[in-house]
Design an enzyme around this catalytic site. Structure first.
Site, PDB file in Angstrom:
ATOM      1  N   GLY A   1       2.963 -15.803   8.018  1.00  0.00           N
ATOM      2  CA  GLY A   1       2.375 -15.307   9.262  1.00  0.00           C
ATOM      3  C   GLY A   1       3.437 -14.917  10.279  1.00  0.00           C
ATOM      4  O   GLY A   1       4.601 -15.277  10.165  1.00  0.00           O
TER       5      GLY A   1
ATOM      6  N   GLU B   1      -7.804 -12.748  16.457  1.00  0.00           N
ATOM      7  CA  GLU B   1      -7.690 -11.804  15.342  1.00  0.00           C
ATOM      8  C   GLU B   1      -9.081 -11.333  14.923  1.00  0.00           C
ATOM      9  O   GLU B   1     -10.051 -12.084  14.997  1.00  0.00           O
ATOM     10  CB  GLU B   1      -6.987 -12.475  14.160  1.00  0.00           C
ATOM     11  CG  GLU B   1      -5.532 -12.799  14.414  1.00  0.00           C
ATOM     12  CD  GLU B   1      -4.724 -11.580  14.816  1.00  0.00           C
ATOM     13  OE1 GLU B   1      -4.603 -10.646  14.006  1.00  0.00           O
ATOM     14  OE2 GLU B   1      -4.240 -11.531  15.961  1.00  0.00           O
TER      15      GLU B   1
ATOM     16  N   ASN C   1       1.447   1.647   7.116  1.00  0.00           N
ATOM     17  CA  ASN C   1       1.063   0.773   6.008  1.00  0.00           C
ATOM     18  C   ASN C   1       0.843   1.531   4.712  1.00  0.00           C
ATOM     19  O   ASN C   1       0.897   0.959   3.638  1.00  0.00           O
ATOM     20  CB  ASN C   1      -0.215   0.004   6.353  1.00  0.00           C
ATOM     21  CG  ASN C   1       0.021  -0.971   7.489  1.00  0.00           C
ATOM     22  OD1 ASN C   1       0.873  -1.840   7.388  1.00  0.00           O
ATOM     23  ND2 ASN C   1      -0.696  -0.783   8.585  1.00  0.00           N
TER      24      ASN C   1
ATOM     25  N   ALA D   1      30.219  43.357  -2.678  1.00  0.00           N
ATOM     26  CA  ALA D   1      29.166  42.611  -3.369  1.00  0.00           C
ATOM     27  C   ALA D   1      29.692  41.969  -4.644  1.00  0.00           C
ATOM     28  O   ALA D   1      30.497  42.556  -5.365  1.00  0.00           O
ATOM     29  CB  ALA D   1      28.012  43.546  -3.703  1.00  0.00           C
TER      30      ALA D   1
ATOM     31  N   GLY E   1       9.375  -3.859  12.276  1.00  0.00           N
ATOM     32  CA  GLY E   1      10.108  -2.850  11.517  1.00  0.00           C
ATOM     33  C   GLY E   1       9.237  -1.711  11.033  1.00  0.00           C
ATOM     34  O   GLY E   1       9.739  -0.632  10.720  1.00  0.00           O
ATOM     35  N   ASP E   2       7.921  -1.934  10.972  1.00  0.00           N
ATOM     36  CA  ASP E   2       7.028  -0.871  10.509  1.00  0.00           C
ATOM     37  C   ASP E   2       6.263  -0.215  11.659  1.00  0.00           C
ATOM     38  O   ASP E   2       5.286   0.484  11.429  1.00  0.00           O
ATOM     39  CB  ASP E   2       6.068  -1.406   9.440  1.00  0.00           C
ATOM     40  CG  ASP E   2       5.185  -2.534   9.951  1.00  0.00           C
ATOM     41  OD1 ASP E   2       5.404  -3.002  11.082  1.00  0.00           O
ATOM     42  OD2 ASP E   2       4.276  -2.954   9.199  1.00  0.00           O
TER      43      ASP E   2
ATOM     44  N   ARG F   1       0.791  -1.226   0.000  1.00  0.00           N
ATOM     45  CA  ARG F   1       0.000   0.000   0.000  1.00  0.00           C
ATOM     46  C   ARG F   1       0.829   1.285   0.000  1.00  0.00           C
ATOM     47  O   ARG F   1       0.296   2.374  -0.190  1.00  0.00           O
ATOM     48  CB  ARG F   1      -0.960  -0.002   1.202  1.00  0.00           C
ATOM     49  CG  ARG F   1      -2.176  -0.878   0.979  1.00  0.00           C
ATOM     50  CD  ARG F   1      -3.066  -0.897   2.202  1.00  0.00           C
ATOM     51  NE  ARG F   1      -2.536  -1.755   3.261  1.00  0.00           N
ATOM     52  CZ  ARG F   1      -2.894  -1.684   4.543  1.00  0.00           C
ATOM     53  NH1 ARG F   1      -3.774  -0.776   4.929  1.00  0.00           N
ATOM     54  NH2 ARG F   1      -2.374  -2.496   5.436  1.00  0.00           N
TER      55      ARG F   1
ATOM     56  N   ASN G   1      -4.147  -6.044  20.804  1.00  0.00           N
ATOM     57  CA  ASN G   1      -2.767  -6.496  20.797  1.00  0.00           C
ATOM     58  C   ASN G   1      -1.963  -5.568  19.895  1.00  0.00           C
ATOM     59  O   ASN G   1      -2.268  -5.422  18.713  1.00  0.00           O
ATOM     60  CB  ASN G   1      -2.736  -7.932  20.248  1.00  0.00           C
ATOM     61  CG  ASN G   1      -1.323  -8.409  19.942  1.00  0.00           C
ATOM     62  OD1 ASN G   1      -0.389  -8.057  20.635  1.00  0.00           O
ATOM     63  ND2 ASN G   1      -1.201  -9.210  18.892  1.00  0.00           N
TER      64      ASN G   1
ATOM     65  N   GLY H   1      -6.004  -7.510  16.584  1.00  0.00           N
ATOM     66  CA  GLY H   1      -6.271  -8.660  17.438  1.00  0.00           C
ATOM     67  C   GLY H   1      -6.780  -8.164  18.789  1.00  0.00           C
ATOM     68  O   GLY H   1      -6.277  -7.178  19.316  1.00  0.00           O
TER      69      GLY H   1
HETATM   70  C1  UD1 Z   1      -0.767  -8.443  13.888  1.00  0.00           C
HETATM   71  C2  UD1 Z   1      -1.319  -9.262  15.052  1.00  0.00           C
HETATM   72  C3  UD1 Z   1      -2.522  -8.554  15.636  1.00  0.00           C
HETATM   73  C4  UD1 Z   1      -2.148  -7.152  16.059  1.00  0.00           C
HETATM   74  C5  UD1 Z   1      -1.530  -6.384  14.895  1.00  0.00           C
HETATM   75  C6  UD1 Z   1      -0.994  -5.084  15.366  1.00  0.00           C
HETATM   76  C7  UD1 Z   1      -0.842 -11.569  14.470  1.00  0.00           C
HETATM   77  C8  UD1 Z   1      -1.375 -12.833  13.965  1.00  0.00           C
HETATM   78  N1  UD1 Z   1      -1.688 -10.551  14.560  1.00  0.00           N
HETATM   79  O1  UD1 Z   1      -1.785  -8.429  12.896  1.00  0.00           O
HETATM   80  O2  UD1 Z   1      -3.030  -9.270  16.753  1.00  0.00           O
HETATM   81  O3  UD1 Z   1      -3.312  -6.472  16.549  1.00  0.00           O
HETATM   82  O4  UD1 Z   1      -0.422  -7.121  14.340  1.00  0.00           O
HETATM   83  O5  UD1 Z   1      -0.593  -4.331  14.247  1.00  0.00           O
HETATM   84  O6  UD1 Z   1       0.332 -11.497  14.819  1.00  0.00           O
HETATM   85  N2  UD1 Z   1       5.336 -10.105   9.052  1.00  0.00           N
HETATM   86  C9  UD1 Z   1       6.416 -10.812   8.594  1.00  0.00           C
HETATM   87  N3  UD1 Z   1       6.240 -12.055   8.102  1.00  0.00           N
HETATM   88  C10 UD1 Z   1       5.005 -12.636   8.030  1.00  0.00           C
HETATM   89  C11 UD1 Z   1       3.909 -11.910   8.491  1.00  0.00           C
HETATM   90  C12 UD1 Z   1       4.097 -10.655   9.008  1.00  0.00           C
HETATM   91  O7  UD1 Z   1       7.550 -10.306   8.641  1.00  0.00           O
HETATM   92  O8  UD1 Z   1       4.935 -13.765   7.571  1.00  0.00           O
HETATM   93  C13 UD1 Z   1       5.516  -8.756   9.559  1.00  0.00           C
HETATM   94  C14 UD1 Z   1       4.845  -7.765   8.637  1.00  0.00           C
HETATM   95  O9  UD1 Z   1       5.764  -7.248   7.705  1.00  0.00           O
HETATM   96  C15 UD1 Z   1       4.359  -6.697   9.583  1.00  0.00           C
HETATM   97  C16 UD1 Z   1       4.156  -7.427  10.894  1.00  0.00           C
HETATM   98  O10 UD1 Z   1       4.856  -8.649  10.801  1.00  0.00           O
HETATM   99  O11 UD1 Z   1       5.353  -5.733   9.814  1.00  0.00           O
HETATM  100  C17 UD1 Z   1       2.690  -7.670  11.234  1.00  0.00           C
HETATM  101  O12 UD1 Z   1       2.139  -8.507  10.249  1.00  0.00           O
HETATM  102  P1  UD1 Z   1       0.660  -8.365   9.716  1.00  0.00           P
HETATM  103  O13 UD1 Z   1       0.369  -9.472   8.840  1.00  0.00           O
HETATM  104  O14 UD1 Z   1       0.444  -6.987   9.228  1.00  0.00           O
HETATM  105  O15 UD1 Z   1      -0.162  -8.564  11.074  1.00  0.00           O
HETATM  106  P2  UD1 Z   1      -1.562  -7.956  11.365  1.00  0.00           P
HETATM  107  O16 UD1 Z   1      -2.550  -8.627  10.528  1.00  0.00           O
HETATM  108  O17 UD1 Z   1      -1.498  -6.489  11.336  1.00  0.00           O
HETATM  109 CA    CA Z   2      -0.363  -4.894  10.179  1.00  0.00          CA
END
Ligand code: UD1
Ligand code: CA
Length: 454
Positions: free
Chosen positions: A79, A153, A226, A379, A102-103, A14, A168, A138
């Site tokens: 995940g 979630e 994001n 000048a 990292g974000d 995004r 969370n 979550g």
């Molecule tokens: C996650 C949490 C959620 C919480 C939210 C807060 C889980 C299952 N859910 O959801 O409870 O409220 O963060 O923002 O953890 N990432 C990886 N590898 C992966 C998946 C994710 O590096 O395989 C990193 C993503 O780049 C991101 C972060 O982990 O920076 C969170 O991942 P994302 O999939 O966005 O989690 P959410 O659905 O936001």
């Molecule tokens: Ca997220």
């Protein structure tokens, strides 16, 4: 003993950028660099955070030295649980692992300290926050005694669970030996088909392992980036926080909403900053320094009493006491202004010393020059420091007077007290108190007839 894992494998679709999301900036610094810097403050010397990389991993890794981070690749994003599992081989069994993102760049050290203080070798802690609109996050499930029993979630939650406001943040501290037990047991049998890190909370509850929680001081600490809107909103929240902190320390900001600090600013008493000033890198402002509107100050020190007028750019300069700069001045790296020096409008200075009380008031270029004290530069004066291949220095002795529109062709040395006639092109060394004049002699032709139209 603390280990830190930072998840940074995501693409950040995004953002609509060719850069990986974690290398986008807030306050002039990549998101991931914010997190790594904070992590370093928590870790003992000689240890580094483990960063889980994936999308555009080369670009992410290139932003750091190998001492700063340990990287591990997550090839497929299956995940958050799967992501943390990639880091397990790098984590010490008797450590507590702190999981960061990292974000989520602005998490503060004190918040993480209070979270980690809630754990020991047999309990974990989740950083939570109450949001009026918890959509997308979550939710924290607690039992009637108030103990945390699971995280669900949004996509897997019931209508009832979606009314819970405590969310969370994703940030948690978990003993490594428990992560090593639980992560391989995770299933992806859920609405997103992912291995959820959050599922370890139910496992902890099932094993009667205490799950504590902590809250950040500010909500922006746990906000993620994001898209461009969130990036801009977080930037403003952070700038408002910095401005507020600086004002509480005595900085006079004309308008805290029109001030940006992209680096580290220190200042003494009675410093005044007008609107739209940008601070970059490491900047120090001494007692009573005043910055006019629209100035950019980067990696510079301005000593007490210096005044910078509107629209000036000061980069890599050392400014001593009571100097006057601008409006519309540009000081480039290596510029040193001695006490009471004046650099006026449309003057560019590079790698040069302007001596005590010396003045370059209008429309000049001073590059690779050592100027003594009490010099007056007229000048339009230019130091011709470059022959197209090499750069040369110009020296101007104390109390010299350079007439307007002179070209000083380097290398050249003007001894103390030299006077240069206006419009001269100076190529030769002068002796003390010489007048140097090098321009075509004026001829007057009397009774000149102007041409007429045919
Ligand atoms: C996650 C949490 C959620 C919480 C939210 C807060 C889980 C299952 N859910 O959801 O409870 O409220 O963060 O923002 O953890 N990432 C990886 N590898 C992966 C998946 C994710 O590096 O395989 C990193 C993503 O780049 C991101 C972060 O982990 O920076 C969170 O991942 P994302 O999939 O966005 O989690 P959410 O659905 O936001
Ligand atoms: Ca997220």
């Amino acid at each position: 003993m603390l280990d830190i894992v930072i998840l940074a494998a995501g693409k950040g679709t995004r953002m609509r950028s060719s850069k990986p999301k974690v290398m986008q900036t807030i306050a002039g610094k990549p998101l991931l660099r914010h997190v790594v810097d904070t992590a370093q403050q928590l870790l003992t010397a000689g240890t580094s955070p483990t960063v889980v990389v994936g999308f555009a991993k080369e670009q992410v890794i290139a932003g750091f030295t190998s001492n700063e981070i340990t990287t591990v690749e997550q090839r497929e994003q299956l995940g958050t649980g799967h992501a943390v599992a990639q880091a397990l081989p790098y984590l010490r069994d008797d450590a507590v692992a702190l999981i960061l993102y990292g974000d989520v760049p602005l998490i503060q050290k004190q918040t993480l300290e209070s979270l980690v203080a809630q754990t020991d070798s047999n309990s974990l802690a989740v950083l939570t926050v109450n949001l009026p609109n918890p959509k997308g996050y979550g939710r924290m499930l607690r039992n009637s005694a108030g103990n945390i029993i699971a995280i669900v979630e949004e996509k897997d939650a019931t209508q009832q669970q979606r009314t819970i406001n405590e969310i969370n943040t994703g940030i948690m501290a978990v003993p490594v030996h428990l992560l090593k037990k639980w992560l391989p047991e995770l299933s992806c049998d859920n609405a997103q088909g992912e291995y959820y890190l959050t599922d370890i909370i139910a496992k902890a509850a099932a094993e009667n392992i205490v799950v504590n929680s902590a809250q950040p001081e500010f909500v922006w600490e746990v906000e993620g980036v994001n898209d461009r809107r969130q990036q801009a909103a977080l930037e403003r929240a952070y700038q408002a926080y910095l401005a507020d902190k600086f004002m509480s320390e005595g900085l006079a900001l004309q308008d805290p909403a029109r001030f940006d600090c992209r680096g580290s600013l220190s200042f003494d008493q009675d410093v005044e900053i007008d609107i739209n000033v940008v601070i970059e890198g490491k900047v120090h402002l001494g007692d009573g320094v005043r910055l006019g509107p629209n100035c950019v100050i980067r990696n510079s020190t301005l000593a007490a009493g210096t005044v910078v007028e509107a629209n000036s750019i000061i980069d890599g300069a050392q400014i001593n006491e009571s100097c006057t700069i601008g409006p519309y001045a540009r000081l480039r790296p290596g510029s040193v202004l001695q006490k009471n020096a004046k650099v006026g409008n449309f003057v560019e200075v590079k790698k040069s010393v302007i001596g005590v009380g010396s003045k370059v008031n209008h429309l000049s270029y001073i590059g690779d020059c050592t100027m003594g004290d009490g010099v007056n530069v007229g000048a339009g004066t230019i130091t011709c420091n470059y022959d197209g291949v090499n750069k040369f220095r110009t020296e101007i002795g104390d109390n010299s007077f350079i007439g307007s529109n002179s070209a000083l062709v380097a290398p050249v040395v003007l001894a103390a007290g030299t006077t240069v006639g206006a419009g001269s092109t100076i190529t030769r060394t002068t002796e003390i108190d010489d007048l140097a004049i090098a321009r075509a002699k004026q001829r007057n032709i009397s009774g000149w007839q102007r041409p007429t139209k045919k």
